[in-house]
Design a protein around this motif. Structure first.
Motif, PDB file in Angstrom:
ATOM      1  N   GLU A 191       0.845  -1.196   0.000  1.00  0.00           N
ATOM      2  CA  GLU A 191       0.000   0.000   0.000  1.00  0.00           C
ATOM      3  C   GLU A 191       0.877   1.241   0.000  1.00  0.00           C
ATOM      4  OE1 GLU A 191      -3.299   0.288   2.669  1.00  0.00           O
ATOM      5  OE2 GLU A 191      -3.557  -1.887   2.672  1.00  0.00           O
ATOM      6  N   LYS A 192       0.764   1.999  -1.073  1.00  0.00           N
ATOM      7  CA  LYS A 192       1.574   3.201  -1.230  1.00  0.00           C
ATOM      8  C   LYS A 192       0.853   4.094  -2.218  1.00  0.00           C
ATOM      9  CE  LYS A 192       6.425   4.407  -1.720  1.00  0.00           C
ATOM     10  NZ  LYS A 192       6.617   4.877  -0.381  1.00  0.00           N
ATOM     11  N   ASP A 193       0.817   5.377  -1.924  1.00  0.00           N
ATOM     12  CA  ASP A 193       0.163   6.295  -2.853  1.00  0.00           C
ATOM     13  C   ASP A 193       1.059   7.474  -3.230  1.00  0.00           C
ATOM     14  OD1 ASP A 193       0.125   7.702  -0.506  1.00  0.00           O
ATOM     15  OD2 ASP A 193      -2.036   7.980  -0.436  1.00  0.00           O
ATOM     16  N   THR A 194       2.340   7.352  -2.956  1.00  0.00           N
ATOM     17  CA  THR A 194       3.295   8.392  -3.313  1.00  0.00           C
ATOM     18  C   THR A 194       3.309   8.567  -4.828  1.00  0.00           C
ATOM     19  OG1 THR A 194       4.672   7.768  -1.440  1.00  0.00           O
ATOM     20  CG2 THR A 194       5.729   9.070  -3.154  1.00  0.00           C
ATOM     21  N   LYS A 195       3.357   9.790  -5.246  1.00  0.00           N
ATOM     22  CA  LYS A 195       3.444  10.095  -6.670  1.00  0.00           C
ATOM     23  C   LYS A 195       4.866  10.545  -6.992  1.00  0.00           C
ATOM     24  CE  LYS A 195      -1.006   9.608  -7.334  1.00  0.00           C
ATOM     25  NZ  LYS A 195      -1.412   8.237  -7.437  1.00  0.00           N
ATOM     26  N   GLY A 196       5.447   9.934  -8.017  1.00  0.00           N
ATOM     27  CA  GLY A 196       6.781  10.310  -8.451  1.00  0.00           C
ATOM     28  C   GLY A 196       7.861   9.949  -7.441  1.00  0.00           C
ATOM     29  N   LYS A 197       8.999  10.573  -7.620  1.00  0.00           N
ATOM     30  CA  LYS A 197      10.158  10.392  -6.738  1.00  0.00           C
ATOM     31  C   LYS A 197      10.552   8.928  -6.575  1.00  0.00           C
ATOM     32  CE  LYS A 197       8.285  14.019  -4.166  1.00  0.00           C
ATOM     33  NZ  LYS A 197       7.454  14.022  -3.028  1.00  0.00           N
ATOM     34  N   SER A 198      10.520   8.193  -7.679  1.00  0.00           N
ATOM     35  CA  SER A 198      10.857   6.777  -7.637  1.00  0.00           C
ATOM     36  C   SER A 198      12.340   6.515  -7.868  1.00  0.00           C
ATOM     37  CB  SER A 198      10.045   6.030  -8.705  1.00  0.00           C
ATOM     38  OG  SER A 198      10.350   4.668  -8.717  1.00  0.00           O
ATOM     39  N   PHE A 199      12.997   7.418  -8.608  1.00  0.00           N
ATOM     40  CA  PHE A 199      14.354   7.161  -9.060  1.00  0.00           C
ATOM     41  C   PHE A 199      15.335   8.167  -8.477  1.00  0.00           C
ATOM     42  CE2 PHE A 199      17.713   7.856 -12.254  1.00  0.00           C
ATOM     43  CZ  PHE A 199      18.181   6.560 -12.400  1.00  0.00           C
ATOM     44  N   PRO A 200      16.335   7.689  -7.770  1.00  0.00           N
ATOM     45  CA  PRO A 200      16.610   6.331  -7.328  1.00  0.00           C
ATOM     46  C   PRO A 200      15.888   6.006  -6.017  1.00  0.00           C
ATOM     47  CG  PRO A 200      18.498   7.748  -6.853  1.00  0.00           C
ATOM     48  CD  PRO A 200      17.458   8.610  -7.521  1.00  0.00           C
ATOM     49  N   SER A 201      15.902   4.740  -5.653  1.00  0.00           N
ATOM     50  CA  SER A 201      15.242   4.309  -4.424  1.00  0.00           C
ATOM     51  C   SER A 201      15.962   4.877  -3.205  1.00  0.00           C
ATOM     52  CB  SER A 201      15.239   2.783  -4.329  1.00  0.00           C
ATOM     53  OG  SER A 201      14.846   2.372  -3.035  1.00  0.00           O
ATOM     54  N   ARG A 202      15.232   5.638  -2.403  1.00  0.00           N
ATOM     55  CA  ARG A 202      15.824   6.222  -1.194  1.00  0.00           C
ATOM     56  C   ARG A 202      15.948   5.183  -0.084  1.00  0.00           C
ATOM     57  NH1 ARG A 202      13.399  11.857   0.392  1.00  0.00           N
ATOM     58  NH2 ARG A 202      11.680  10.525   0.985  1.00  0.00           N
ATOM     59  N   HIS A 203      15.018   4.202  -0.050  1.00  0.00           N
ATOM     60  CA  HIS A 203      15.147   3.130   0.942  1.00  0.00           C
ATOM     61  C   HIS A 203      16.474   2.387   0.732  1.00  0.00           C
ATOM     62  CE1 HIS A 203      10.889   3.381   2.109  1.00  0.00           C
ATOM     63  NE2 HIS A 203      11.165   2.521   3.070  1.00  0.00           N
ATOM     64  N   VAL A 204      16.707   1.969  -0.501  1.00  0.00           N
ATOM     65  CA  VAL A 204      17.915   1.196  -0.796  1.00  0.00           C
ATOM     66  C   VAL A 204      19.159   2.061  -0.626  1.00  0.00           C
ATOM     67  CG1 VAL A 204      19.139  -0.077  -2.616  1.00  0.00           C
ATOM     68  CG2 VAL A 204      16.686  -0.441  -2.258  1.00  0.00           C
ATOM     69  N   LEU A 255      18.455  -7.499  -0.592  1.00  0.00           N
ATOM     70  CA  LEU A 255      17.181  -8.180  -0.356  1.00  0.00           C
ATOM     71  C   LEU A 255      16.032  -7.174  -0.317  1.00  0.00           C
ATOM     72  CD1 LEU A 255      15.635 -10.767   0.176  1.00  0.00           C
ATOM     73  CD2 LEU A 255      16.259 -10.576   2.594  1.00  0.00           C
ATOM     74  N   LEU A 256      16.232  -6.054   0.353  1.00  0.00           N
ATOM     75  CA  LEU A 256      15.201  -5.018   0.409  1.00  0.00           C
ATOM     76  C   LEU A 256      14.906  -4.489  -0.997  1.00  0.00           C
ATOM     77  CD1 LEU A 256      13.307  -3.222   2.089  1.00  0.00           C
ATOM     78  CD2 LEU A 256      15.191  -1.585   2.268  1.00  0.00           C
ATOM     79  N   GLY A 257      15.931  -4.307  -1.793  1.00  0.00           N
ATOM     80  CA  GLY A 257      15.734  -3.837  -3.161  1.00  0.00           C
ATOM     81  C   GLY A 257      14.887  -4.808  -3.970  1.00  0.00           C
ATOM     82  N   ILE A 258      15.159  -6.081  -3.849  1.00  0.00           N
ATOM     83  CA  ILE A 258      14.371  -7.099  -4.560  1.00  0.00           C
ATOM     84  C   ILE A 258      12.924  -7.042  -4.105  1.00  0.00           C
ATOM     85  CG2 ILE A 258      14.012  -9.596  -4.807  1.00  0.00           C
ATOM     86  CD1 ILE A 258      17.164  -9.793  -4.658  1.00  0.00           C
ATOM     87  N   VAL A 259      12.718  -6.948  -2.802  1.00  0.00           N
ATOM     88  CA  VAL A 259      11.364  -6.886  -2.257  1.00  0.00           C
ATOM     89  C   VAL A 259      10.630  -5.665  -2.795  1.00  0.00           C
ATOM     90  CG1 VAL A 259      10.057  -6.492  -0.113  1.00  0.00           C
ATOM     91  CG2 VAL A 259      11.835  -8.257  -0.192  1.00  0.00           C
ATOM     92  N   ARG A 260      11.293  -4.519  -2.867  1.00  0.00           N
ATOM     93  CA  ARG A 260      10.634  -3.286  -3.320  1.00  0.00           C
ATOM     94  C   ARG A 260      10.234  -3.356  -4.798  1.00  0.00           C
ATOM     95  NH1 ARG A 260       9.422   0.132   0.383  1.00  0.00           N
ATOM     96  NH2 ARG A 260       9.538   1.995  -0.936  1.00  0.00           N
ATOM     97  N   VAL A 261      10.964  -4.143  -5.576  1.00  0.00           N
ATOM     98  CA  VAL A 261      10.552  -4.382  -6.966  1.00  0.00           C
ATOM     99  C   VAL A 261       9.366  -5.344  -6.984  1.00  0.00           C
ATOM    100  CG1 VAL A 261      11.242  -5.396  -9.185  1.00  0.00           C
ATOM    101  CG2 VAL A 261      12.821  -3.866  -7.968  1.00  0.00           C
TER     102      VAL A 261
END
Length: 164
Positions: free
Chosen positions: A90-103, A130-136
């Motif tokens: 569940e996420k409704d953020t618009k934009g700001k996908s690149f690059p992943s800030r979590h990773v 692993l987190l990166g794979i999960v986020r994809v």
């Protein structure tokens, strides 16, 4: 990534609610783990009166702000926006996908810890992968978002700890 690739990647979770819950929980657990380890590491440096403390705070902070500015400028749409399909997470953020800030955050923290504790830094890097794979898999990032987030964290760590 094409819409077909996005559907193929996320379908195993979309078609199985229990699996989706487990992977979503894994996303939250990995994120929480890293974001608990970092303040504990800083606390350890503080209690040891380690002069490394300020650098361990400043390099990630400056890097995080810099990456956030770049992300806002690029303002790349998230896969669920591009393909008009809801993400598994569940996420409704618009934009700001690149690059992943979590990773990015996991990798800059891993580089911070790696400087004094290489084994722990490598372990955090594995957690970051692993987190990166999960986020994809949950449909909130494309692989390029993850790859560049990880590389940015590593490069910022190298520059902040080994070059400067």
């Amino acid at each position: 990534m094409t819409k077909e690739q996005y559907i193929k990647i996320t379908e195993p979770l979309r078609s199985n609610q229990e699996r989706a819950k487990r992977v979503t929980s894994l996303n939250h657990m990995l994120t929480a783990l890293v974001f608990c380890v970092y303040p504990l590491y800083l606390f350890m440096l503080f209690t040891d009166k380690n002069p490394w403390l300020w650098r361990a705070i400043l390099v990630p902070a400056v890097s995080f702000v810099g990456l956030s500015v770049v992300r806002k400028i690029i303002n790349a749409p998230r896969p669920y926006e591009k393909f008009d399909m809801p993400p598994v997470l569940e996420k409704d953020t618009k934009g700001k996908s690149f690059p992943s800030r979590h990773v990015f955050s996991v990798f800059i923290i891993a580089m911070t810890i790696f400087y004094e504790h290489p084994g722990a830094g490598v372990l955090l890097g594995i957690i970051g992968l692993l987190l990166g794979i999960v986020r994809v898999l949950v449909g909130v990032h494309e692989p390029k978002d993850i790859i560049l987030g990880a590389l940015a964290g590593i490069v910022c760590g190298i520059v902040g700890y080994y070059v400067i």
